[in-house]
Design a protein around this motif. Structure first.
Motif, short mmCIF file in Angstrom:
data_model
loop_
_atom_site.label_atom_id
_atom_site.label_comp_id
_atom_site.label_asym_id
_atom_site.label_seq_id
_atom_site.Cartn_x
_atom_site.Cartn_y
_atom_site.Cartn_z
N LEU A 222 0.93 -1.13 -0.02
CA LEU A 222 0.08 0.05 0.11
C LEU A 222 0.74 1.37 -0.16
O LEU A 222 1.90 1.08 0.62
N ARG A 223 0.38 2.29 -0.59
CA ARG A 223 1.03 3.55 -0.73
C ARG A 223 0.17 4.94 -0.72
O ARG A 223 -0.94 4.74 -1.18
N HIS A 224 0.69 5.89 -0.10
CA HIS A 224 0.18 7.29 -0.19
C HIS A 224 1.04 8.27 0.29
O HIS A 224 1.98 8.14 0.98
N PRO A 225 1.24 9.40 -0.42
CA PRO A 225 0.02 9.80 -1.49
C PRO A 225 0.27 9.11 -2.77
O PRO A 225 1.30 8.41 -3.13
N PRO A 226 -0.66 9.26 -3.68
CA PRO A 226 -0.58 8.46 -5.00
C PRO A 226 0.40 8.75 -5.83
O PRO A 226 0.94 10.01 -5.72
N ARG A 227 0.96 7.71 -6.39
CA ARG A 227 2.11 8.06 -7.18
C ARG A 227 2.34 6.59 -8.24
O ARG A 227 1.83 5.81 -7.98
N PRO A 228 2.77 6.90 -9.55
CA PRO A 228 2.56 6.02 -10.55
C PRO A 228 3.53 4.79 -10.44
O PRO A 228 3.16 3.92 -10.75
N MET A 229 4.57 4.90 -9.51
CA MET A 229 5.23 3.58 -9.34
C MET A 229 5.44 2.96 -7.80
O MET A 229 5.48 3.75 -7.02
N CYS A 230 5.43 1.55 -7.76
CA CYS A 230 5.63 1.10 -6.44
C CYS A 230 7.27 1.37 -6.02
O CYS A 230 7.80 1.10 -6.80
N GLY A 231 7.15 1.90 -4.68
CA GLY A 231 8.39 1.93 -4.16
C GLY A 231 9.22 0.65 -3.85
O GLY A 231 10.40 0.79 -3.60
N GLU A 232 8.52 -0.44 -3.59
CA GLU A 232 9.17 -1.70 -3.32
C GLU A 232 9.66 -2.50 -4.55
O GLU A 232 10.74 -2.95 -4.63
N CYS A 233 8.75 -2.63 -5.60
CA CYS A 233 9.12 -3.41 -6.67
C CYS A 233 8.98 -2.65 -7.97
O CYS A 233 9.51 -3.37 -9.05
N GLN A 234 8.91 -1.47 -7.95
CA GLN A 234 8.89 -0.56 -9.12
C GLN A 234 7.87 -1.05 -10.21
O GLN A 234 7.94 -0.47 -11.43
N SER A 235 6.91 -1.72 -10.06
CA SER A 235 5.68 -1.95 -10.77
C SER A 235 4.63 -0.67 -10.97
O SER A 235 4.45 0.07 -10.09
N MET A 236 4.43 -0.56 -12.03
CA MET A 236 3.53 0.48 -12.47
C MET A 236 2.31 -0.09 -12.53
O MET A 236 1.08 0.79 -12.96
N GLU A 237 1.58 -1.13 -12.32
CA GLU A 237 0.12 -1.75 -12.08
C GLU A 237 -0.26 -1.51 -10.51
O GLU A 237 0.49 -1.95 -9.79
N TRP A 238 -1.12 -1.18 -10.42
CA TRP A 238 -2.10 -0.95 -9.36
C TRP A 238 -3.52 -0.82 -9.13
O TRP A 238 -4.34 -0.56 -10.39
N ASP A 239 -4.01 -1.01 -8.07
CA ASP A 239 -5.49 -0.73 -7.80
C ASP A 239 -5.70 -0.19 -6.50
O ASP A 239 -4.51 0.56 -6.02
N SER A 240 -6.74 -0.14 -5.82
CA SER A 240 -6.68 0.59 -4.65
C SER A 240 -7.78 0.00 -3.73
O SER A 240 -8.52 -0.96 -4.14
N ILE A 241 -7.76 0.23 -2.39
CA ILE A 241 -8.73 -0.32 -1.26
C ILE A 241 -9.32 0.97 -0.68
O ILE A 241 -8.57 1.92 -0.58
N GLU A 242 -10.38 0.68 -0.03
CA GLU A 242 -10.83 1.85 0.64
C GLU A 242 -10.57 1.75 2.30
O GLU A 242 -10.64 0.64 2.71
N SER A 243 -10.29 3.12 2.70
CA SER A 243 -9.85 3.10 4.07
C SER A 243 -10.83 3.07 5.09
O SER A 243 -11.91 3.43 4.77
N SER A 244 -10.55 2.35 6.22
CA SER A 244 -11.46 2.10 7.35
C SER A 244 -11.67 3.58 7.72
O SER A 244 -12.60 4.07 8.86
#
Length: 317
Positions: A222-244
């Motif tokens: 999970l990451r916030h704020p939104p950005r195009p690339m994952c900081g862990e694996c550098q993947s550019m594929e993403w979706d989202s979950i709703e926060s509680s």
């Protein structure tokens, strides 16, 4: 300003083109691991080449390096600038702009170019010139002139590390029509957050009452704020979950001055750790500032905070 006055003014400001703002000057401190660590922690950059000495010793470089984007950090003057800056061609030129009514200032863009890396123990030197000034421009902010400074960074051996171009607009602030200005100032709204390609989806969801957290499709980080690339694996594929919107206070500050129109005071701005693991910056409301403490449990709500803005706000749980 008459044509004659403008010509006289431009003759004065264009004389600064090419002027040296500062000669080649060493940073007060050498490149050091502590500053690198602080910078990478704030930026969330976990590249082992910057802070992991064991990993770096076995790398092709054989040592840690400073992030290239820290180029401008080493020569910053720090807290001393609050007592005023020494006169130089740039400050003199800015004062000249102010004298002629160009009191507005806006940094428009910055460009850095990197040539080599630096490591702990290196000393960064900087020299700066006023590289160019534009002709008079008509902008949405008001009539003005762009000027660009060029900073060149070298190491202790005078080898070039990189450059930075910084462009600034000095302008005469436009006056609003009196009636329209009074109408707008009657009910001021908060400063709207910019919406772009990488974060527009987040704000659209917020408008609908949801706070979403971006999730990497590859490694599920999970990451916030939104950005195009994952900081862990550098993947550019993403979706989202709703926060509680269950969270707790990591840190907070109470803003007193200056009081910005559109905001209600007391204004508490907090870094809030959400139950999902990411953090968000938001306001804590519904209690006295003296009641807030680190670790305080919170519950968020997406609310209409004024006529134009919908934002998550957090209340004592």
């Amino acid at each position: 300003m008459t044509p004659e006055e403008q010509n006289a003014f431009e003759e004065k400001i264009y004389a600064y083109s090419g002027a040296q703002v500062c000669a080649r000057t060493p940073a007060a401190d050498a490149v050091n691991p502590a500053m690198i660590r602080h910078w990478t922690e704030v930026m969330g950059d976990n590249n082992p080449a910057y802070t992991n000495e064991e990993w770096s010793a076995s790398s092709a470089r054989g040592k840690t390096i400073a992030p290239a984007a820290m180029l401008y950090v080493w020569n910053q003057e720090g807290y001393t600038v609050t007592t005023g800056r020494a006169s130089d061609p740039q400050t003199d030129m800015v004062e000249l702009f102010n004298e002629y009514g160009f009191t507005g200032v806006l940094g428009t863009n910055v460009t850095q170019e990197y040539f080599r890396e630096v490591s702990p123990g290196d000393t960064v030197h900087v020299e700066m010139v006023i590289d160019n000034l534009s002709e008079r421009k008509s902008t949405a902010r008001g009539p003005g002139y762009f000027f660009e400074t060029l900073a060149t960074f070298t190491d202790q051996n005078n080898e070039k590390i990189g450059t930075q171009r910084f462009r600034v607009l000095k302008f005469i602030p436009q006056e609003q029509p009196a009636a329209a200005a009074e109408e707008k100032l009657a009910v001021p709204s908060r400063i709207a957050s910019p919406r772009g390609h990488d974060n527009g989806w987040w704000w659209d969801a917020c408008d609908k009452g949801q706070v979403l957290i971006q999730r990497c499709k590859n490694c599920q980080t999970l990451r916030h704020p939104p950005r195009p690339m994952c900081g862990e694996c550098q993947s550019m594929e993403w979706d989202s979950i709703e926060s509680s919107l269950d969270g707790e206070v990591l840190s907070y500050t109470e803003l007193h001055h200056p009081k910005i129109p559109g905001y209600q005071y007391p204004l508490i701005c907090a870094v809030i750790k959400l139950r999902e693991g990411t953090s968000i910056v938001s306001n804590v409301v519904g209690c006295e500032p003296s009641d807030i403490y680190i670790g305080m449990k919170l519950k968020g709500k997406v609310e209409q905070v004024d006529e134009k803005n919908t934002l998550p706000q957090f209340y004592p749980a």
